[in-house]
Design an enzyme around this catalytic site. Structure first.
Site, PDB file in Angstrom:
ATOM      1  N   VAL A 281     -11.212  -7.831   5.909  1.00  0.00           N
ATOM      2  CA  VAL A 281     -10.747  -9.196   5.690  1.00  0.00           C
ATOM      3  C   VAL A 281      -9.517  -9.371   6.565  1.00  0.00           C
ATOM      4  O   VAL A 281      -8.625  -8.518   6.577  1.00  0.00           O
ATOM      5  CB  VAL A 281     -10.417  -9.475   4.208  1.00  0.00           C
ATOM      6  CG1 VAL A 281      -9.840 -10.868   4.034  1.00  0.00           C
ATOM      7  CG2 VAL A 281     -11.662  -9.291   3.345  1.00  0.00           C
TER       8      VAL A 281
ATOM      9  N   ASN B  72      -5.125   5.191   2.364  1.00  0.00           N
ATOM     10  CA  ASN B  72      -5.268   3.754   2.096  1.00  0.00           C
ATOM     11  C   ASN B  72      -5.389   3.517   0.583  1.00  0.00           C
ATOM     12  O   ASN B  72      -6.458   3.210   0.065  1.00  0.00           O
ATOM     13  CB  ASN B  72      -6.467   3.195   2.853  1.00  0.00           C
ATOM     14  CG  ASN B  72      -6.477   1.691   2.886  1.00  0.00           C
ATOM     15  OD1 ASN B  72      -5.762   1.037   2.133  1.00  0.00           O
ATOM     16  ND2 ASN B  72      -7.303   1.126   3.756  1.00  0.00           N
TER      17      ASN B  72
ATOM     18  N   GLY C 205      -9.600 -12.686  -2.941  1.00  0.00           N
ATOM     19  CA  GLY C 205     -10.915 -12.532  -3.529  1.00  0.00           C
ATOM     20  C   GLY C 205     -12.048 -12.439  -2.516  1.00  0.00           C
ATOM     21  O   GLY C 205     -13.205 -12.270  -2.899  1.00  0.00           O
ATOM     22  N   ILE C 206     -11.739 -12.530  -1.239  1.00  0.00           N
ATOM     23  CA  ILE C 206     -12.776 -12.520  -0.197  1.00  0.00           C
ATOM     24  C   ILE C 206     -13.435 -11.148  -0.109  1.00  0.00           C
ATOM     25  O   ILE C 206     -14.668 -11.041  -0.061  1.00  0.00           O
ATOM     26  CB  ILE C 206     -12.190 -12.958   1.160  1.00  0.00           C
ATOM     27  CG1 ILE C 206     -11.709 -14.419   1.060  1.00  0.00           C
ATOM     28  CG2 ILE C 206     -13.208 -12.786   2.274  1.00  0.00           C
ATOM     29  CD1 ILE C 206     -10.905 -14.901   2.260  1.00  0.00           C
ATOM     30  N   GLY C 207     -12.642 -10.087  -0.076  1.00  0.00           N
ATOM     31  CA  GLY C 207     -13.199  -8.733  -0.009  1.00  0.00           C
ATOM     32  C   GLY C 207     -14.100  -8.435  -1.195  1.00  0.00           C
ATOM     33  O   GLY C 207     -15.158  -7.815  -1.056  1.00  0.00           O
TER      34      GLY C 207
ATOM     35  N   TYR D 145     -11.463  -0.499  -4.589  1.00  0.00           N
ATOM     36  CA  TYR D 145     -12.818   0.006  -4.798  1.00  0.00           C
ATOM     37  C   TYR D 145     -13.008   0.519  -6.219  1.00  0.00           C
ATOM     38  O   TYR D 145     -14.028   0.234  -6.861  1.00  0.00           O
ATOM     39  CB  TYR D 145     -13.151   1.115  -3.802  1.00  0.00           C
ATOM     40  CG  TYR D 145     -13.139   0.669  -2.366  1.00  0.00           C
ATOM     41  CD1 TYR D 145     -13.613  -0.585  -1.981  1.00  0.00           C
ATOM     42  CD2 TYR D 145     -12.644   1.498  -1.370  1.00  0.00           C
ATOM     43  CE1 TYR D 145     -13.595  -1.000  -0.663  1.00  0.00           C
ATOM     44  CE2 TYR D 145     -12.634   1.096  -0.040  1.00  0.00           C
ATOM     45  CZ  TYR D 145     -13.113  -0.155   0.304  1.00  0.00           C
ATOM     46  OH  TYR D 145     -13.102  -0.545   1.604  1.00  0.00           O
TER      47      TYR D 145
ATOM     48  N   TYR E 273      -5.315  -1.410  12.121  1.00  0.00           N
ATOM     49  CA  TYR E 273      -4.842  -1.063  10.788  1.00  0.00           C
ATOM     50  C   TYR E 273      -5.014   0.430  10.511  1.00  0.00           C
ATOM     51  O   TYR E 273      -4.160   1.057   9.882  1.00  0.00           O
ATOM     52  CB  TYR E 273      -5.590  -1.895   9.736  1.00  0.00           C
ATOM     53  CG  TYR E 273      -5.189  -1.573   8.327  1.00  0.00           C
ATOM     54  CD1 TYR E 273      -3.988  -2.054   7.800  1.00  0.00           C
ATOM     55  CD2 TYR E 273      -5.996  -0.781   7.515  1.00  0.00           C
ATOM     56  CE1 TYR E 273      -3.604  -1.743   6.503  1.00  0.00           C
ATOM     57  CE2 TYR E 273      -5.620  -0.465   6.222  1.00  0.00           C
ATOM     58  CZ  TYR E 273      -4.429  -0.954   5.715  1.00  0.00           C
ATOM     59  OH  TYR E 273      -4.054  -0.642   4.439  1.00  0.00           O
ATOM     60  N   GLU E 274      -6.130   0.996  10.994  1.00  0.00           N
ATOM     61  CA  GLU E 274      -6.414   2.408  10.756  1.00  0.00           C
ATOM     62  C   GLU E 274      -5.755   3.326  11.790  1.00  0.00           C
ATOM     63  O   GLU E 274      -6.084   4.503  11.867  1.00  0.00           O
ATOM     64  CB  GLU E 274      -7.933   2.636  10.713  1.00  0.00           C
ATOM     65  CG  GLU E 274      -8.564   2.000   9.496  1.00  0.00           C
ATOM     66  CD  GLU E 274     -10.048   2.257   9.372  1.00  0.00           C
ATOM     67  OE1 GLU E 274     -10.678   2.767  10.322  1.00  0.00           O
ATOM     68  OE2 GLU E 274     -10.599   1.953   8.297  1.00  0.00           O
TER      69      GLU E 274
END
Length: 182
Positions: free
Chosen positions: A119, A156, A127-129, A163, A59-60
């Site tokens: 995740v 990102n 809602g997991i993160g 956050y 992803y990164e």
């Protein structure tokens, strides 16, 4: 008091009811976390934790950057006790993780450094993160640490918004500095 907005999101206006809110949401599947359990990271999770680390690297845009092996994670978690964290388990599989270590600030004292919050792609926006990050923050509070720190890539924007929505402050002006031994 829990309020449900038009988008199916819940808001709890009483911090004392926060855990009840999560239970309510889980019970009514508003977080889509059907049967997801957040638990402390253990040795048996590390193969799947490494899979998530590799997914994060993809992803990164650094797919070949991961050099670590499960044995190194095992040593760091069990023997050296340098890392700790939480995993999200669904149907017996790790679908998310938060990996941390202890850090020390000469200005503030002990703090938690969140190395990775990941995740699995097909389990995001459920809602997991948020629950994993809450576990990290709750741990830091219980330990009496002054803050939790982590990094986010400047491109990102989804993560930055997430956050900030959790109350974190993205601090401008700091640059990463690394010295590599190889």
């Amino acid at each position: 008091m829990v309020q449900i907005c038009k988008k199916g999101r819940a808001k709890c206006h009483d911090p004392a009811q926060a855990s009840q809110t999560i239970c309510y949401l889980l019970e009514h599947k508003l977080l889509k976390m059907d049967m997801v359990k957040i638990e402390e990271m253990r040795s048996e999770h590390l193969t799947e934790v490494l899979r998530l680390v590799k997914e994060l690297a993809e992803y990164e845009r650094e797919p070949n950057a991961v050099e670590i092996e499960v044995s190194v994670l095992e040593k760091a978690l069990q023997e050296d006790k340098t890392i700790f964290g939480w995993v999200a388990i669904k149907k017996g599989h790790v679908v998310g993780m938060a990996l941390c270590y202890l850090r020390f600030s000469t200005w503030k004292g002990y703090c938690t450094y969140l190395e990775d919050l990941v995740v699995q792609a097909d389990h995001r926006n459920m809602g997991i993160g948020k629950e994993l990050l809450r576990a990290v923050i709750d741990h830091a509070k219980q330990m009496g640490y002054h803050y939790v720190r982590w990094q986010v890539l400047d491109w990102n924007q989804d993560a930055i918004a997430f956050y900030e929505g959790m109350g974190a402050k993205v601090e401008p002006g700091w640059l990463n500095v690394s010295y590599y031994m190889s």
